[in-house]
Write a protein that holds these residues in place. Structure first.
Motif, PDB file in Angstrom:
ATOM      1  N   ILE A 128       0.841  -1.199   0.000  1.00  0.00           N
ATOM      2  CA  ILE A 128       0.000   0.000   0.000  1.00  0.00           C
ATOM      3  C   ILE A 128       0.879   1.253   0.000  1.00  0.00           C
ATOM      4  O   ILE A 128       0.577   2.241  -0.680  1.00  0.00           O
ATOM      5  CB  ILE A 128      -0.930  -0.012   1.232  1.00  0.00           C
ATOM      6  CG1 ILE A 128      -1.980  -1.113   1.084  1.00  0.00           C
ATOM      7  CG2 ILE A 128      -1.628   1.345   1.406  1.00  0.00           C
ATOM      8  CD1 ILE A 128      -2.869  -1.284   2.294  1.00  0.00           C
ATOM      9  N   THR A 129       1.977   1.201   0.736  1.00  0.00           N
ATOM     10  CA  THR A 129       2.852   2.369   0.845  1.00  0.00           C
ATOM     11  C   THR A 129       3.516   2.719  -0.475  1.00  0.00           C
ATOM     12  O   THR A 129       3.538   3.883  -0.895  1.00  0.00           O
ATOM     13  CB  THR A 129       3.946   2.114   1.911  1.00  0.00           C
ATOM     14  OG1 THR A 129       3.319   1.776   3.149  1.00  0.00           O
ATOM     15  CG2 THR A 129       4.813   3.354   2.099  1.00  0.00           C
ATOM     16  N   PHE A 130       4.046   1.719  -1.192  1.00  0.00           N
ATOM     17  CA  PHE A 130       4.893   1.997  -2.344  1.00  0.00           C
ATOM     18  C   PHE A 130       4.224   1.752  -3.700  1.00  0.00           C
ATOM     19  O   PHE A 130       4.670   2.308  -4.710  1.00  0.00           O
ATOM     20  CB  PHE A 130       6.163   1.139  -2.258  1.00  0.00           C
ATOM     21  CG  PHE A 130       7.036   1.491  -1.088  1.00  0.00           C
ATOM     22  CD1 PHE A 130       7.857   2.604  -1.119  1.00  0.00           C
ATOM     23  CD2 PHE A 130       7.030   0.722   0.067  1.00  0.00           C
ATOM     24  CE1 PHE A 130       8.664   2.937  -0.041  1.00  0.00           C
ATOM     25  CE2 PHE A 130       7.825   1.038   1.151  1.00  0.00           C
ATOM     26  CZ  PHE A 130       8.646   2.155   1.099  1.00  0.00           C
ATOM     27  N   ALA A 132       0.698   1.921  -4.348  1.00  0.00           N
ATOM     28  CA  ALA A 132      -0.715   2.304  -4.365  1.00  0.00           C
ATOM     29  C   ALA A 132      -1.217   2.712  -5.749  1.00  0.00           C
ATOM     30  O   ALA A 132      -2.245   2.203  -6.215  1.00  0.00           O
ATOM     31  CB  ALA A 132      -0.961   3.428  -3.356  1.00  0.00           C
ATOM     32  N   PRO A 133      -0.546   3.603  -6.485  1.00  0.00           N
ATOM     33  CA  PRO A 133      -1.077   4.020  -7.795  1.00  0.00           C
ATOM     34  C   PRO A 133      -1.174   2.867  -8.798  1.00  0.00           C
ATOM     35  O   PRO A 133      -2.186   2.726  -9.493  1.00  0.00           O
ATOM     36  CB  PRO A 133      -0.067   5.081  -8.260  1.00  0.00           C
ATOM     37  CG  PRO A 133       0.614   5.539  -7.022  1.00  0.00           C
ATOM     38  CD  PRO A 133       0.684   4.333  -6.145  1.00  0.00           C
ATOM     39  N   LEU A 134      -0.131   2.024  -8.858  1.00  0.00           N
ATOM     40  CA  LEU A 134      -0.130   0.931  -9.831  1.00  0.00           C
ATOM     41  C   LEU A 134      -1.190  -0.122  -9.511  1.00  0.00           C
ATOM     42  O   LEU A 134      -1.905  -0.592 -10.395  1.00  0.00           O
ATOM     43  CB  LEU A 134       1.256   0.272  -9.870  1.00  0.00           C
ATOM     44  CG  LEU A 134       2.407   1.140 -10.394  1.00  0.00           C
ATOM     45  CD1 LEU A 134       3.721   0.387 -10.288  1.00  0.00           C
ATOM     46  CD2 LEU A 134       2.138   1.541 -11.840  1.00  0.00           C
ATOM     47  N   VAL A 135      -1.275  -0.492  -8.217  1.00  0.00           N
ATOM     48  CA  VAL A 135      -2.236  -1.518  -7.814  1.00  0.00           C
ATOM     49  C   VAL A 135      -3.664  -1.039  -8.005  1.00  0.00           C
ATOM     50  O   VAL A 135      -4.539  -1.787  -8.445  1.00  0.00           O
ATOM     51  CB  VAL A 135      -1.995  -1.935  -6.344  1.00  0.00           C
ATOM     52  CG1 VAL A 135      -3.041  -2.921  -5.881  1.00  0.00           C
ATOM     53  CG2 VAL A 135      -0.612  -2.541  -6.199  1.00  0.00           C
ATOM     54  N   ALA A 136      -3.925   0.234  -7.686  1.00  0.00           N
ATOM     55  CA  ALA A 136      -5.265   0.784  -7.874  1.00  0.00           C
ATOM     56  C   ALA A 136      -5.651   0.791  -9.351  1.00  0.00           C
ATOM     57  O   ALA A 136      -6.799   0.511  -9.715  1.00  0.00           O
ATOM     58  CB  ALA A 136      -5.322   2.201  -7.315  1.00  0.00           C
ATOM     59  N   LEU A 316      -8.192  -2.189   2.038  1.00  0.00           N
ATOM     60  CA  LEU A 316      -8.248  -0.764   2.350  1.00  0.00           C
ATOM     61  C   LEU A 316      -7.651   0.096   1.235  1.00  0.00           C
ATOM     62  O   LEU A 316      -7.910   1.301   1.179  1.00  0.00           O
ATOM     63  CB  LEU A 316      -7.503  -0.484   3.656  1.00  0.00           C
ATOM     64  CG  LEU A 316      -8.054  -1.181   4.910  1.00  0.00           C
ATOM     65  CD1 LEU A 316      -7.190  -0.851   6.118  1.00  0.00           C
ATOM     66  CD2 LEU A 316      -9.495  -0.769   5.166  1.00  0.00           C
ATOM     67  N   LEU A 317      -6.853  -0.519   0.344  1.00  0.00           N
ATOM     68  CA  LEU A 317      -6.220   0.260  -0.716  1.00  0.00           C
ATOM     69  C   LEU A 317      -7.228   0.834  -1.712  1.00  0.00           C
ATOM     70  O   LEU A 317      -7.224   2.048  -1.951  1.00  0.00           O
ATOM     71  CB  LEU A 317      -5.177  -0.597  -1.434  1.00  0.00           C
ATOM     72  CG  LEU A 317      -4.538   0.026  -2.675  1.00  0.00           C
ATOM     73  CD1 LEU A 317      -3.872   1.356  -2.335  1.00  0.00           C
ATOM     74  CD2 LEU A 317      -3.517  -0.925  -3.286  1.00  0.00           C
ATOM     75  N   PRO A 318      -8.099   0.010  -2.318  1.00  0.00           N
ATOM     76  CA  PRO A 318      -9.080   0.605  -3.236  1.00  0.00           C
ATOM     77  C   PRO A 318     -10.027   1.579  -2.547  1.00  0.00           C
ATOM     78  O   PRO A 318     -10.539   2.493  -3.184  1.00  0.00           O
ATOM     79  CB  PRO A 318      -9.829  -0.610  -3.806  1.00  0.00           C
ATOM     80  CG  PRO A 318      -9.555  -1.723  -2.869  1.00  0.00           C
ATOM     81  CD  PRO A 318      -8.206  -1.459  -2.280  1.00  0.00           C
ATOM     82  N   MET A 319     -10.257   1.386  -1.231  1.00  0.00           N
ATOM     83  CA  MET A 319     -11.113   2.331  -0.511  1.00  0.00           C
ATOM     84  C   MET A 319     -10.463   3.714  -0.461  1.00  0.00           C
ATOM     85  O   MET A 319     -11.113   4.735  -0.713  1.00  0.00           O
ATOM     86  CB  MET A 319     -11.370   1.834   0.907  1.00  0.00           C
ATOM     87  CG  MET A 319     -12.274   2.752   1.720  1.00  0.00           C
ATOM     88  SD  MET A 319     -12.140   2.499   3.506  1.00  0.00           S
ATOM     89  CE  MET A 319     -10.588   3.319   3.865  1.00  0.00           C
ATOM     90  N   LEU A 320      -9.169   3.760  -0.164  1.00  0.00           N
ATOM     91  CA  LEU A 320      -8.475   5.045  -0.056  1.00  0.00           C
ATOM     92  C   LEU A 320      -8.201   5.658  -1.426  1.00  0.00           C
ATOM     93  O   LEU A 320      -8.392   6.853  -1.628  1.00  0.00           O
ATOM     94  CB  LEU A 320      -7.159   4.863   0.702  1.00  0.00           C
ATOM     95  CG  LEU A 320      -7.261   4.550   2.198  1.00  0.00           C
ATOM     96  CD1 LEU A 320      -5.873   4.220   2.756  1.00  0.00           C
ATOM     97  CD2 LEU A 320      -7.861   5.719   2.952  1.00  0.00           C
ATOM     98  N   ALA A 321      -7.737   4.841  -2.368  1.00  0.00           N
ATOM     99  CA  ALA A 321      -7.292   5.361  -3.656  1.00  0.00           C
ATOM    100  C   ALA A 321      -8.425   5.605  -4.631  1.00  0.00           C
ATOM    101  O   ALA A 321      -8.353   6.511  -5.475  1.00  0.00           O
ATOM    102  CB  ALA A 321      -6.273   4.407  -4.267  1.00  0.00           C
TER     103      ALA A 321
END
Length: 502
Positions: A128-130, A132-136, A316-321
């Motif tokens: 999630i830290t490093f 986030a943009p690519l995974v989202a 939690l990643l797609p929720m934030l991003a």
């Protein structure tokens, strides 16, 4: 890297005395919620959400997210000690965790589960830290065909890689699918299999079935086995933690595979429950000790817990991003963000940097706090097994009844739990596996919705399951997994024919 600078700022936000105190309070409450069957992480977060409205958004989200970690940890406790999954994703943990406890290895099983949970969550937070943009961006590629392909892969892995009879697996899986259809059709609104009972309009809740099959069913089996009311021996030496840690590096490949599965299903989102089952199935497939699975394998505890925590954290990643919740708990947290006046999405990282990076830093700290709390209480939990069964059994039945009633506050659910307890007893006596039934019931309605939406998109054409590289790869893997028993028999025969001299 600028992410490290942002993270250091996040630690400065999270490492205040009140935030650290909230972390430990959240973890302890989460463990209690995870232990109680029928309550669950989403319900616990929803219950405590109004209490956080008077806090700052950062303090509130730290408390709720740490409660989430605690619930993830706590679900394994009753699964291992009493064969009662405290959470849906803890069902797979019962397959080997409970046999380990019955053999006097409760402390070892609990330490394995907590350690795997910590590893899965920790590396998910690093992602999630490093990334986030690519995974989202990758998550945006998933539509109904991709979701159905993931569910199909999960189902096929249980049929094709089951060590038991595939026909028994299919029978109980069909029963699970039937249970998943009870209630109102989510697409047409029609009623299915309600038989005129108003209590079935809302369907049969998964937790009621699980509590009955595993909790009541196990007590009936124990009573039949000579009414053995003696307690089990359980080591209460803290050295068991260190002794278990020495053994865990042997399963590094299982940790990596389970983490990848969990992180993938957390972002897509497939869910922690699907991740735990798939992690267990893949671990069994590649294990050098396949025969030990189901009898008390440390690897069988490590895999589902690692996958479940990785999935639960990555949700939690797609929720934030993106503002798209990856799980039920993430959906409740999303509602909390909106109440606090925060709009999840790409702009949240720039407009509310203190909040976002304080939350990410608290994920690291909350995970560590959770591990400290649960490992320090391993002796206490392990010692529970020394209590005679004649005392524990009524308490378990009471907890099961409370858990079943708490789902919908309906007495009908308690009687339903008893009925599934009898069914679980019968299926275990006839040597039918329970895991495929549970899996089909949990994911059956989601798979059905995804399949029907896929067929609407393709006007009934199955070729859509191979319409792009992503869905095509997953669908092909699902078919190969399903047919693996046949393929594994054909390949040696062909190899033998080729090696015959002319």
């Amino acid at each position: 890297m600028e992410e490290i600078g942002y993270l250091m700022h996040g630690f400065s936000v999270a490492l205040t005395w009140n935030h650290v105190m909230l972390m430990f309070v959240g973890v302890v409450l989460g463990i209690l919620i995870g232990v109680l069957p029928g309550l669950g992480g989403p319900n616990g977060v929803a219950i405590l959400l109004p209490l956080t409205f008077s806090m700052t958004p950062t303090a509130g989200i730290i408390l709720l997210s740490c409660l989430y970690w605690g619930a993830l940890f706590g679900g394994a406790i009753t699964s291992i000690l009493f064969n009662i999954p405290g959470e849906p994703w803890s069902v797979a943990t019962t397959f080997d965790g409970y046999p380990m406890a019955q053999r006097g290895r409760a402390g070892e099983a609990l330490t394995t589960a907590f350690s795997g949970s910590f590893v899965g969550a920790f590396f998910s937070v690093v992602l999630i830290t490093f990334l986030a943009p690519l995974v989202a961006k990758f998550a945006l590629q998933f539509g109904p065909p991709e979701f159905f392909a993931v569910y199909l892969l999960t189902f096929c892995s249980f049929v094709g890689m089951s060590k038991g009879s595939p026909f028994k697996t299919l029978i109980v899986m069909m029963l699970g699918f039937a249970l998943a259809t009870i209630g109102m059709d989510t697409i047409t609104g029609g009623l299915r299999l309600t038989f005129g009972l108003s209590d079935l309009l809302r369907g049969v809740d998964f937790l009621i079935v699980v509590i009955g099959l595993f909790g009541i069913g196990e007590i009936l089996l124990t009573m039949e086995e000579g009414l053995s009311f003696r307690g089990k021996s359980a080591g209460i030496n803290l050295k068991v933690v260190l002794q278990t840690w020495v053994q865990l590096p042997r399963y590094w490949a299982t940790l990596i595979r389970s983490f990848v599965v969990g992180a993938w299903l957390g972002v897509t989102p497939g869910g922690a429950t699907a991740a735990s089952f798939m992690g267990y199935g893949i671990a069994q497939r590649f294990s050098k000790e396949k025969d030990q699975f189901g009898k008390g394998s440390m690897e069988g505890v490590l895999a589902p817990e690692t996958a479940a925590h990785a999935s639960g954290t990555m949700a939690l990643l797609p929720m934030l991003a993106l503002g798209i919740p990856g799980s039920a708990t993430a959906a409740v947290l999303l509602g909390g963000l909106m109440v606090w006046g925060l709009q999840p999405g790409p702009m949240l990282f720039t407009d509310q940097a203190d909040f976002v990076w304080g939350l990410i830093a608290s994920m690291y700290l909350g995970n560590i706090a959770g591990l400290i709390v649960v490992l320090s209480t391993v002796p206490l939990f392990a010692a529970i097994l020394r209590i005679p069964f004649s005392i524990v059994a009524p308490v378990i039945i009471l907890l099961c009844a409370i858990g079943a009633y708490a789902v919908h506050s309906a007495m009908f659910d308690v009687w339903l739990m008893v009925g599934f307890g009898v069914l679980g007893y019968v299926l275990k006596k006839l040597d039918y596996p329970l895991a495929p039934m549970i899996l089909a019931m949990v994911l059956g309605d989601r798979a059905e919705d995804a399949f029907r939406q896929t067929m609407m998109l393709s006007h009934g054409g199955m070729s859509i399951l191979w319409s792009n590289y992503l869905v095509g790869t997953i669908s092909t893997l699902a078919l190969l997994t399903l047919l693996w028993p046949i393929i594994s028999r054909i390949l040696p025969k062909r190899k033998a024919i080729v090696e015959v001299p002319a």
